[in-house]
Design a protein around this motif. Structure first.
Motif: not given
Length: 91
Positions: A74-91
């Motif tokens: 669960x923690x890894x899934x949350x961390x990846x969600x946060x990482x991808x969300x912040x990465x998509x902010x540069x879109x």
């Protein structure tokens, strides 16, 4: 965005975690596929990501992970969600 770990383990002496990401637009999937430096794939409505870790950073290796595996996943899934969300902010 929904992130799920679909597989993890060790292959060819490399620790890996595979993620499946749903609820992304096709533009978001294309952006991630084109800009992430990891192994990625678009499979229909899913974005798939495979990351490799050295032994000291691999999250599922510790003794605690063996007893509280669901918490670590669960923690890894949350961390990846946060990482991808912040990465998509540069879109």
């Amino acid at each position: 965005m929904i992130v799920n770990i679909t597989d993890y383990g060790k292959t060819d002496n490399n620790n890996f975690v595979e993620y499946s990401v749903s609820d992304l637009t096709s533009d978001q999937m294309e952006f991630l596929n084109d800009n992430l430096g990891e192994e990625t794939e678009i499979d229909g409505n899913l974005f798939k990501l495979k990351m490799y870790f050295d032994d000291r950073l691999y999250p599922f290796q510790s003794d605690v992970a063996k007893f509280r595996l669901d918490d670590f996943i669960a923690r890894e899934e949350i961390e990846m969600n946060v990482f991808l969300s912040s990465f998509l902010e540069d879109m």
